[in-house]
Design an enzyme around this catalytic site. Structure first.
Site, PDB file in Angstrom:
ATOM      1  N   ILE A  89       0.847  -1.186   0.000  1.00 47.20           N
ATOM      2  CA  ILE A  89       0.000   0.000   0.000  1.00 47.20           C
ATOM      3  C   ILE A  89       0.881   1.234   0.000  1.00 47.20           C
ATOM      4  O   ILE A  89       1.822   1.330   0.798  1.00 47.20           O
ATOM      5  CB  ILE A  89      -0.888   0.030   1.269  1.00 47.20           C
ATOM      6  CG1 ILE A  89      -1.639  -1.289   1.417  1.00 47.20           C
ATOM      7  CG2 ILE A  89      -1.860   1.194   1.210  1.00 47.20           C
ATOM      8  CD1 ILE A  89      -2.186  -1.496   2.818  1.00 47.20           C
ATOM      9  N   CYS A  90       0.581   2.162  -0.867  1.00 49.53           N
ATOM     10  CA  CYS A  90       1.327   3.421  -0.905  1.00 49.53           C
ATOM     11  C   CYS A  90       0.553   4.441  -0.069  1.00 49.53           C
ATOM     12  O   CYS A  90      -0.406   5.046  -0.529  1.00 49.53           O
ATOM     13  CB  CYS A  90       1.472   3.899  -2.343  1.00 49.53           C
ATOM     14  SG  CYS A  90       2.492   5.351  -2.500  1.00 49.53           S
ATOM     15  N   LEU A  91       0.952   4.573   1.173  1.00 47.76           N
ATOM     16  CA  LEU A  91       0.232   5.437   2.113  1.00 47.76           C
ATOM     17  C   LEU A  91       1.275   6.063   3.033  1.00 47.76           C
ATOM     18  O   LEU A  91       2.027   5.357   3.702  1.00 47.76           O
ATOM     19  CB  LEU A  91      -0.767   4.593   2.908  1.00 47.76           C
ATOM     20  CG  LEU A  91      -1.669   5.309   3.911  1.00 47.76           C
ATOM     21  CD1 LEU A  91      -2.611   6.267   3.205  1.00 47.76           C
ATOM     22  CD2 LEU A  91      -2.473   4.304   4.708  1.00 47.76           C
TER      23      LEU A  91
ATOM     24  N   ALA B   2       2.379   5.484  -6.718  1.00 46.12           N
ATOM     25  CA  ALA B   2       1.188   6.271  -6.470  1.00 46.12           C
ATOM     26  C   ALA B   2       0.869   6.207  -4.986  1.00 46.12           C
ATOM     27  O   ALA B   2       1.190   5.245  -4.321  1.00 46.12           O
ATOM     28  CB  ALA B   2       0.035   5.695  -7.253  1.00 46.12           C
ATOM     29  N   SER B   3       0.281   7.253  -4.487  1.00 45.57           N
ATOM     30  CA  SER B   3       0.064   7.239  -3.050  1.00 45.57           C
ATOM     31  C   SER B   3      -0.928   8.262  -2.560  1.00 45.57           C
ATOM     32  O   SER B   3      -1.547   8.970  -3.303  1.00 45.57           O
ATOM     33  CB  SER B   3       1.376   7.499  -2.369  1.00 45.57           C
ATOM     34  OG  SER B   3       1.112   8.240  -1.237  1.00 45.57           O
TER      35      SER B   3
END
Lengths: 150, 186
Positions: A89-91, B2-3
């Site tokens: 997850i890109c967070l 992407a984020s």
């Protein structure tokens, strides 16, 4: 009991006694508490309504000063522009914007909220390349946080 | 790549009712925002968030060049947190024996607003004024009146420093005389 274990124990108790809507912690964690599986449901009225996902949390003994490692796991990985097909997850709160005042619960809520604001179900544009080349641990990826709309 | 930067759901401590529901015997108001236990050696940040000092110190050490409040991300530092001293903690061991010590409380003197208090001749009772003609560095015509103000004590006569000061003052006197002479001639 070490400070990290004590805090995890507290969080676990709170989550089991008083879970937020659509979030459920699996009961059995052994004595170590370093690996948690959390079930979550897509929020109603969103693209993910009715879907069930599983999150895997791994904690180091530096928790809560060090962020947990959080990935989607199991058979259903949400199709989302910030979720890679291997579950990463890109967070930003999972790496550089982590704060010890965050918790498993707040991370789960952030992820539900991230899914909820999605307008179109699609994988990240660099999904194929990333999944082939990335480390197993998403915290070793140098994330580039640029899109705060979804 | 992407984020997103999601705004975190700040849950614990924000809603006392919630905290009470999950922990009926305890009031969550005085829990440390990091260890989630009742704060010990408590400090509070300028933004009003409560921590155990050892917890907060460890967080500040974790990110020494980006010290922010864990709860609201306001700027925070060791100097800008206030220790809380409750009553009846005599039994507790001295927090300074533990690493790290809590920062000191800050105590400012009460302000004294008597008349003329702030109007102070020359700072220490002397009267000083100077006037002159000419722009720096040609302020040689400046004269200085210095009445009664205590001057820095000069070197004692006989010491090498005294000799040096005498020499320097003579040297500057001659430089000044030569300069005035040059101005008159030119």
């Amino acid at each position: 009991m070490d400070a990290d274990k004590k805090r995890l124990q507290k969080e676990l108790m709170t989550l089991q006694l008083n879970p937020p809507v659509g979030i459920k912690v699996n009961g059995d964690h052994g004595s170590s508490l370093t690996t948690w599986y959390v079930e979550m449901e897509g929020a109603t009225g969103t693209l993910y309504e009715g879907e069930k996902f599983q999150l895997l949390f791994k904690f180091t003994n530096r928790y809560p000063f060090d962020s947990p490692e959080v990935v989607f796991t199991g058979t259903n990985i949400p199709v989302h522009p910030h979720v890679y097909s291997n579950g990463h997850i890109c967070l930003s709160i999972l790496t550089e914007d982590w704060s010890p005042a965050l918790s498993v619960e707040s991370v789960c809520l952030s992820i539900v909220s991230m899914l909820s604001s999605c307008k179109e179900k699609k994988r990240p544009p660099d999904n194929t390349f990333y999944v082939k080349t990335c480390s197993k641990n998403p915290k070793k990826t140098r994330w580039w946080y640029h899109d705060d709309k979804v | 790549m992407a984020s997103t930067s999601e705004s975190e759901g700040q849950k614990e401590g924000d809603d006392p009712e919630d905290a009470n529901k999950s922990n009926p015997s305890q009031d969550g108001t005085f829990e440390c925002n990091i260890c989630l236990d009742t704060a010990h050696d408590a400090v509070v940040s300028m933004c009003g968030h409560l921590f155990c000092w050892p917890c907060l110190h460890q967080w500040l050490e974790t990110r020494p060049n980006r010290q922010t409040c864990p709860v609201c991300k306001a700027g925070i530092s060791k100097e800008k947190v206030v220790p809380l001293y409750g009553r009846g903690n005599a039994k507790q061991e001295d927090p300074r024996t533990k690493v790290p010590p809590r920062p000191q409380g800050q105590r400012t003197e009460p302000e004294n607003n008597g008349p003329f208090q702030s109007f102070n001749w020359g700072g220490d009772g002397g009267f000083q004024m100077s006037f002159g003609i000419g722009a720096f560095p040609f302020g040689l015509f400046a004269s200085t009146v210095n009445l009664g103000g205590p001057r820095l004590p000069g070197a004692q006569p006989g010491t090498p420093q005294f000799e040096e000061e005498q020499f320097l003052s003579k040297l500057f006197l001659w430089v000044a005389i030569l300069f005035i002479f040059w101005l008159l001639v030119a």
